[in-house]
Scaffold this motif. Structure first.
Motif, short mmCIF file in Angstrom:
data_model
loop_
_atom_site.label_atom_id
_atom_site.label_comp_id
_atom_site.label_asym_id
_atom_site.label_seq_id
_atom_site.Cartn_x
_atom_site.Cartn_y
_atom_site.Cartn_z
N PHE A 111 0.83 -1.20 0.00
CA PHE A 111 0.00 0.00 0.00
C PHE A 111 0.87 1.26 0.00
O PHE A 111 1.87 1.33 0.71
CB PHE A 111 -0.92 0.00 1.22
N ILE A 159 -6.45 5.92 -1.56
CA ILE A 159 -7.12 4.87 -2.29
C ILE A 159 -8.06 5.47 -3.32
O ILE A 159 -8.88 6.32 -3.01
CB ILE A 159 -7.88 3.93 -1.33
N GLN A 198 -11.03 1.40 -6.62
CA GLN A 198 -10.43 0.29 -5.89
C GLN A 198 -11.00 0.12 -4.48
O GLN A 198 -10.74 -0.88 -3.82
CB GLN A 198 -8.91 0.52 -5.80
N VAL A 235 -10.50 -3.28 -1.98
CA VAL A 235 -9.53 -3.23 -0.89
C VAL A 235 -10.23 -3.39 0.45
O VAL A 235 -9.70 -4.04 1.37
CB VAL A 235 -8.72 -1.92 -0.96
N GLY A 291 -3.62 0.41 -3.21
CA GLY A 291 -3.00 -0.89 -3.07
C GLY A 291 -2.49 -1.40 -4.40
O GLY A 291 -3.04 -1.11 -5.47
N PRO A 315 -3.05 -7.71 -1.96
CA PRO A 315 -1.78 -7.04 -2.31
C PRO A 315 -0.65 -8.02 -2.61
O PRO A 315 0.50 -7.78 -2.26
CB PRO A 315 -1.49 -6.18 -1.08
#
Length: 562
Positions: A411, A417, A421, A425, A446, A536
């Motif tokens: 991240f 963010i 996404q 996430v 991420g 991730p």
């Protein structure tokens, strides 16, 4: 004058060699803030979201310039400051789509006075690259709210390729092992992990990702770009040898070389990274035109790699619709303002309808997670963390694919963010819980977004075969698939995919193969785990279903094919 950015010490692995030789000049890029603060982001998401009415309505170069233009007051103030400092107007031009002032051939002594800087020559302790940089610079107080960043100043980096050499099982460079023979469709062996994986042929990748039946039809309007750094070049002789063995119908294939910012080209001294990128991209997309961009570092290493090649691409009107780059470095190696500016350049390419893919690196969650101040943090890589590029991780094995243990992921510490996404996430954090709390930023972008095979890639280098692993392998694979989809779209009179992520996290997500096993260890931890949904380690998964041969491809009149 007030400090714009400075390091408390010379960045890690760099050693000062003192002042540069007399007479050295530098090209400076002054990135100006846009009059419309969020216009780039908002418009990019509109033209990249298949459900939006503006989907695929990419901008012209002129429309882009109007969208991102700085306020007239900004231009007036900055130009007045430059005139006062004796910078001739003849050396100033507007570049990078319309929001950057480029100052050509500024003497180092004048640059020092202009920015209250102390430019010196620095050498990297590991690979010996030398650059001209300063550990700090300043601007007049009144300009801080008008200027995003000035470069090159404090950006100490020389991007290493995320590449790992992998010895074949019997130790022979020429060992190719049993393969999945796409022509017959019969697997010769099951691929399970990086220790027993034998070589992967392009035919296996084309079979696995369902592109083997597709015949490119828009080769006069579509191309794939490979960006090279570090004075590393491919070899046409090695390419012919590779194609003779692995794609015999294209053994005459070659590539075009474009030199950016005094980039060189010496095919007699080929390097691993560009050879791998060119050989696999060509084998997967033949006869789609392939362009290798050799990016130089300017005279006397005073230039800026990223801004030089991005400025070049943003000037093009008929450039590649897909760009693959397998070089990256720790995000924290860049000043925040510099990273934001570079990221915005990628967003501009998306507005022009270009898909940009970047490798996430081969160190899992990080190689050395102890920062200069003693704190411990996972180390994500840039430019992969930029929300305007598509970050590519690594898998291995077959039936099913699993995460490669080196797949870079994590991240960002710089970028929030993105909306596209957020849901994906959030689902991952519900599974992760409090594990590794404090080692990463839970409210940020991420990576990766997508992954592909990355273990056991044979290439020809100086006439001999060698095997490699890494996200340097998976990135040109995904880029090749995107280039083929773009070929189909263009040949049917439809716009190219452009910025991929809103599509990937939206309608395309259900067509990806969800990788749910494996980890990406690093920093003395087991790293993150691949789980159902986005993670991730491998992102949304691998492109098993985004290009299902010819059946159903492009059957919908709206949005990209599934």
């Amino acid at each position: 004058m007030h400090i714009k950015h400075s390091w408390s010490a010379v960045p890690e692995d760099w050693v000062s060699l003192g002042h540069p030789p007399p007479g050295i000049t530098i090209d400076l890029y002054i990135a100006l803030k846009s009059h419309r603060e969020n216009a780039l982001r908002d418009t990019l998401y509109q033209v990249s979201e298949p459900s939006h009415p503006r989907y695929g309505a990419y901008l012209t170069n002129e429309q882009l310039a109007g969208l991102i233009a700085p306020h007239p007051e900004t231009l007036e103030l900055v130009n007045s400051w430059l005139a006062y400092q004796g910078i001739p107007s003849s050396s100033i031009s507007i570049t990078h789509g319309g929001d950057t002032l480029t100052l050509k051939d500024v003497p180092i002594t004048q640059a020092n006075a202009l920015l209250n800087a102390s430019y010196q020559l620095y050498r990297h302790a590991e690979h010996g690259e030398t650059i001209v940089r300063t550990v700090g610079y300043a601007l007049p107080v009144g300009l801080h709210r008008h200027v995003v960043t000035v470069a090159p100043t404090t950006s100490f980096f020389s991007p290493p390729p995320p590449m790992q050499w992998h010895a074949p099982p019997n130790g022979s460079d020429e060992e190719t092992g049993e393969l999945l023979r796409a022509a017959s469709g019969e697997p010769a062996t099951q691929l399970s992990n990086r220790d027993n994986v034998r070589s992967l042929e392009p035919s296996f990748l084309r079979w696995l990702y369902s592109t083997i039946a597709y015949k490119p039809a828009a080769i006069d309007r579509n191309s794939l770009g490979i960006v090279g750094f570090l004075r590393e070049y491919p070899s046409p002789t090695d390419l012919k040898a590779f194609m003779r063995k692995y794609r015999s119908d294209g053994w005459r294939a070659t590539y075009t070389v474009t030199r950016v910012n005094n980039g060189g080209y010496d095919p007699r001294r080929p390097a691993i990274e560009p050879n791998l990128d060119v050989q696999y991209a060509m084998a997967m997309t033949y006869p789609t035109p392939l362009i290798f961009y050799s990016t130089g570092f300017g005279r006397s290493n005073t230039g800026d790699w990223f801004l030089s090649f991005l400025g070049y691409f943003l000037r093009q009107r008929n450039g590649p619709k897909t760009i693959s780059t397998s070089y990256c470095i720790d995000e924290k190696s860049y000043p925040l303002e510099y990273a934001i500016n570079v990221c915005n350049q990628f967003g501009k390419l998306g507005l022009l309808g270009v898909s940009v893919l970047y490798a996430t690196g081969d160190d899992g969650v990080g190689k050395d997670c102890t920062l200069s101040d003693g704190t411990v943090r996972f180390r994500p890589t840039f430019p992969a963390t930029c929300p305007y590029v598509t970050a590519v991780g690594a898998t291995t094995g077959f039936d099913p694919e699993v995460a490669a243990d080196f797949s870079g992921g994590g991240f960002s510490d710089y970028f929030k963010i993105p909306d596209y996404q957020r849901q994906a996430v959030t689902g991952f954090f519900q599974i992760l819980g409090d594990e590794y709390k404090g080692l990463y930023n839970a409210t940020s972008r991420g990576i990766p977004d997508i992954s592909a095979q990355s273990v056991g890639f044979n290439i020809f280098l100086n006439g001999r075969e060698k095997r490699f692993d890494g996200t340097s392998c998976s990135t040109p694979v995904v880029a090749s698939i995107i280039a083929l989809i773009n070929d189909h779209l263009i040949s049917n009179g439809r716009p190219a995919l452009g910025f991929l992520n809103p599509w990937l996290y939206g309608s395309a997500a259900r067509s990806l193969f969800d990788v749910t096993s494996g980890t990406n260890p690093g920093c003395n931890t087991d790293g993150f785990s691949a789980v159902p949904g986005w993670d991730p380690v491998t992102g949304l998964g691998t492109p098993l279903g985004v290009f299902p041969g010819l059946s159903g491809l492009g059957s919908s009149s709206e949005g990209p094919p599934l």
